[in-house]
Design a protein around this motif. Structure first.
Motif, PDB file in Angstrom:
ATOM      1  N   ARG A  99       0.834  -1.192   0.000  1.00  0.00           N
ATOM      2  CA  ARG A  99       0.000   0.000   0.000  1.00  0.00           C
ATOM      3  C   ARG A  99       0.879   1.256   0.000  1.00  0.00           C
ATOM      4  O   ARG A  99       1.812   1.373   0.786  1.00  0.00           O
ATOM      5  CB  ARG A  99      -0.903   0.012   1.238  1.00  0.00           C
ATOM      6  N   GLY A 100       0.583   2.190  -0.915  1.00  0.00           N
ATOM      7  CA  GLY A 100       1.328   3.444  -0.991  1.00  0.00           C
ATOM      8  C   GLY A 100       2.507   3.417  -1.948  1.00  0.00           C
ATOM      9  O   GLY A 100       3.082   4.461  -2.243  1.00  0.00           O
ATOM     10  N   ASP A 101       2.894   2.244  -2.453  1.00  0.00           N
ATOM     11  CA  ASP A 101       4.030   2.143  -3.376  1.00  0.00           C
ATOM     12  C   ASP A 101       3.625   2.536  -4.799  1.00  0.00           C
ATOM     13  O   ASP A 101       2.469   2.372  -5.194  1.00  0.00           O
ATOM     14  CB  ASP A 101       4.588   0.720  -3.406  1.00  0.00           C
ATOM     15  N   LEU A 102       4.610   3.033  -5.569  1.00  0.00           N
ATOM     16  CA  LEU A 102       4.406   3.339  -6.979  1.00  0.00           C
ATOM     17  C   LEU A 102       5.413   2.589  -7.828  1.00  0.00           C
ATOM     18  O   LEU A 102       6.582   2.478  -7.469  1.00  0.00           O
ATOM     19  CB  LEU A 102       4.585   4.837  -7.261  1.00  0.00           C
ATOM     20  N   LEU A 103       4.943   2.103  -8.956  1.00  0.00           N
ATOM     21  CA  LEU A 103       5.802   1.476  -9.953  1.00  0.00           C
ATOM     22  C   LEU A 103       5.677   2.294 -11.230  1.00  0.00           C
ATOM     23  O   LEU A 103       4.586   2.456 -11.768  1.00  0.00           O
ATOM     24  CB  LEU A 103       5.359   0.027 -10.207  1.00  0.00           C
ATOM     25  N   VAL A 104       6.804   2.848 -11.707  1.00  0.00           N
ATOM     26  CA  VAL A 104       6.814   3.628 -12.941  1.00  0.00           C
ATOM     27  C   VAL A 104       7.371   2.759 -14.055  1.00  0.00           C
ATOM     28  O   VAL A 104       8.492   2.244 -13.949  1.00  0.00           O
ATOM     29  CB  VAL A 104       7.670   4.912 -12.789  1.00  0.00           C
ATOM     30  N   LEU A 105       6.573   2.574 -15.107  1.00  0.00           N
ATOM     31  CA  LEU A 105       6.933   1.695 -16.220  1.00  0.00           C
ATOM     32  C   LEU A 105       7.147   2.514 -17.484  1.00  0.00           C
ATOM     33  O   LEU A 105       6.249   3.234 -17.922  1.00  0.00           O
ATOM     34  CB  LEU A 105       5.825   0.668 -16.458  1.00  0.00           C
ATOM     35  N   ASP A 106       8.317   2.405 -18.073  1.00  0.00           N
ATOM     36  CA  ASP A 106       8.632   3.162 -19.277  1.00  0.00           C
ATOM     37  C   ASP A 106       8.087   2.446 -20.505  1.00  0.00           C
ATOM     38  O   ASP A 106       7.623   1.295 -20.441  1.00  0.00           O
ATOM     39  CB  ASP A 106      10.151   3.312 -19.405  1.00  0.00           C
ATOM     40  N   VAL A 107       8.164   3.122 -21.635  1.00  0.00           N
ATOM     41  CA  VAL A 107       7.768   2.529 -22.912  1.00  0.00           C
ATOM     42  C   VAL A 107       8.545   1.224 -23.123  1.00  0.00           C
ATOM     43  O   VAL A 107       9.762   1.188 -22.957  1.00  0.00           O
ATOM     44  CB  VAL A 107       8.059   3.501 -24.078  1.00  0.00           C
ATOM     45  N   GLY A 108       7.834   0.156 -23.447  1.00  0.00           N
ATOM     46  CA  GLY A 108       8.488  -1.109 -23.750  1.00  0.00           C
ATOM     47  C   GLY A 108       8.721  -2.026 -22.563  1.00  0.00           C
ATOM     48  O   GLY A 108       9.129  -3.177 -22.751  1.00  0.00           O
ATOM     49  N   ALA A 109       8.469  -1.553 -21.331  1.00  0.00           N
ATOM     50  CA  ALA A 109       8.648  -2.414 -20.160  1.00  0.00           C
ATOM     51  C   ALA A 109       7.617  -3.543 -20.202  1.00  0.00           C
ATOM     52  O   ALA A 109       6.418  -3.290 -20.300  1.00  0.00           O
ATOM     53  CB  ALA A 109       8.500  -1.603 -18.876  1.00  0.00           C
ATOM     54  N   GLU A 110       8.085  -4.785 -20.145  1.00  0.00           N
ATOM     55  CA  GLU A 110       7.188  -5.938 -20.209  1.00  0.00           C
ATOM     56  C   GLU A 110       6.804  -6.352 -18.796  1.00  0.00           C
ATOM     57  O   GLU A 110       7.677  -6.603 -17.961  1.00  0.00           O
ATOM     58  CB  GLU A 110       7.882  -7.096 -20.933  1.00  0.00           C
ATOM     59  N   HIS A 111       5.501  -6.421 -18.527  1.00  0.00           N
ATOM     60  CA  HIS A 111       5.109  -6.802 -17.172  1.00  0.00           C
ATOM     61  C   HIS A 111       3.762  -7.508 -17.155  1.00  0.00           C
ATOM     62  O   HIS A 111       2.940  -7.375 -18.060  1.00  0.00           O
ATOM     63  CB  HIS A 111       5.083  -5.567 -16.249  1.00  0.00           C
ATOM     64  N   SER A 112       3.585  -8.306 -16.105  1.00  0.00           N
ATOM     65  CA  SER A 112       2.321  -8.988 -15.851  1.00  0.00           C
ATOM     66  C   SER A 112       1.923  -8.702 -14.411  1.00  0.00           C
ATOM     67  O   SER A 112       2.770  -8.332 -13.584  1.00  0.00           O
ATOM     68  CB  SER A 112       2.459 -10.492 -16.078  1.00  0.00           C
ATOM     69  N   ILE A 113       0.646  -8.863 -14.109  1.00  0.00           N
ATOM     70  CA  ILE A 113       0.125  -8.525 -12.783  1.00  0.00           C
ATOM     71  C   ILE A 113      -0.625  -9.727 -12.233  1.00  0.00           C
ATOM     72  O   ILE A 113      -1.481 -10.309 -12.909  1.00  0.00           O
ATOM     73  CB  ILE A 113      -0.809  -7.302 -12.851  1.00  0.00           C
ATOM     74  N   GLY A 114      -0.299 -10.094 -10.990  1.00  0.00           N
ATOM     75  CA  GLY A 114      -0.955 -11.228 -10.354  1.00  0.00           C
ATOM     76  C   GLY A 114      -2.397 -10.895  -9.979  1.00  0.00           C
ATOM     77  O   GLY A 114      -2.847  -9.752 -10.075  1.00  0.00           O
ATOM     78  N   THR A 115      -3.106 -11.903  -9.531  1.00  0.00           N
ATOM     79  CA  THR A 115      -4.510 -11.738  -9.166  1.00  0.00           C
ATOM     80  C   THR A 115      -4.666 -10.810  -7.965  1.00  0.00           C
ATOM     81  O   THR A 115      -4.002 -10.994  -6.940  1.00  0.00           O
ATOM     82  CB  THR A 115      -5.141 -13.103  -8.830  1.00  0.00           C
TER      83      THR A 115
END
Length: 330
Positions: A99-115
């Motif tokens: 809670r409260g964290d930020l993730l900054v993703l640039d163009v082309g960053a490959e990512h998936s998100i869990g349930t």
């Protein structure tokens, strides 16, 4: 956070109801939201600028109850953990957001998100502005700190480009307030919300950059530790620092310390101090109405001619001309 907005975010939308019932991922995006030149080898979905119709910023709640498959973007994205937690994998590396964290993703960053569970609220903020990217954030931070500049030049791995940043901001009330304002403005659809959100995002980016601490990727030898401490001292006390003061502080001969510093940093002690003084002077020139003479004194330079020459060497412009041009651009 506005309770009405929180209630809206916690309320299950139609897709979430289906995902919760069927316990499997359902595609939420139309075909036109994906770039046509998908990678056949990796089969990664690439989201395009579909989201920015009639707006520069797109804010959404990430749908819960099913994992989101591997994908990339043609724009910058911020993931903000408003409530709960989330597992993500970015470029093959697991990232856990509290809670409260930020993730900054640039163009082309490959990512998936869990349930995500029922109490997990992950907010996505997408930027149309291609000028805001990871390099922009790093350069902004680098321009304010000689220590950060030094650490940033230490490669993570040969030929590897870092295209994401994690900000552990759970205890930063300022960041939480800014994010609350952005989310409320967007979901309550207030008048002029797009303009206000863009202003808040500039404040958000500046606060993130100011508080971001880069992790040193190189082995911590005794020499490197000393140099990092010296650079930190320059950042803090640039207006009065001298090589002799630093030598006394660390118990070294002045000439020996000078050679040690230059070997590690590839710049002399005096060059780095001048760099810090010039960047600080530039900041004051661009952000205040202080007379140039006062700024020269504030950064610890007694010779005005020397200051003007060095400033021009760094910025290829005279101080007053820089200030006037900045006022025109505002």
């Amino acid at each position: 956070m506005n309770q009405r907005v929180l209630n809206m975010l916690h309320t299950l939308n139609s897709l979430e109801k289906k995902q919760k019932k069927d316990a499997c991922y359902l595609e939420e995006m139309p075909v036109k939201a994906f770039s046509k030149d998908l990678s056949e080898k990796k089969k990664i979905k690439v989201l395009n600028n579909y989201f920015f119709r009639n707006k520069d910023i797109y804010v959404s709640k990430h749908n819960r109850f099913a994992p989101y498959p591997l994908h990339a973007h043609t724009f910058l994205e911020i993931n903000y953990m408003l409530e709960g937690n989330a597992d993500q994998v970015v470029n093959g590396k697991p990232i856990f957001l509290h809670r409260g964290d930020l993730l900054v993703l640039d163009v082309g960053a490959e990512h998936s998100i869990g349930t995500l569970g029922e109490r997990d609220l992950l907010i996505n903020i997408l930027f149309r502005n291609s000028n805001i990217n990871i390099d922009f954030l790093k350069d902004l931070r680098r321009s304010r700190s000689v220590l950060y500049d030094f650490l940033l030049k230490s490669p993570i791995k040969a030929n590897e480009k870092q295209n994401y940043l994690v900000f552990r901001t759970a205890k930063n009330n300022k960041i939480a307030q800014i994010m609350d304002e952005i989310i409320e403005e967007y979901f309550l659809k207030k008048e002029f919300s797009d303009t206000i959100i863009k202003s808040y995002l500039h404040i958000l980016v500046t606060n993130l950059v100011r508080d971001y601490q880069i992790v040193d990727q190189q082995p911590q030898s005794k020499t490197r530790k000393i140099v990092i401490e010296i650079l930190d001292e320059i950042d803090k006390n640039y207006s009065t620092i001298t090589l002799q003061k630093v030598a006394n502080m660390f118990g070294y001969n002045k000439n020996y310390l000078s050679n040690l510093f230059k070997k590690e940093v590839n710049k002399s002690f005096s060059e780095v101090v001048i760099q810090k003084k010039m960047t600080q002077a530039h900041t004051l020139i661009m952000s205040t109405s202080l007379p140039i003479s006062k700024i020269v004194e504030a950064v610890g330079i007694s010779n005005k001619s020397f200051f003007y020459k060095k400033y021009y060497d760094f910025y290829k412009e005279k101080p007053l001309a820089d200030r006037q041009q900045n006022l025109i651009n505002i």
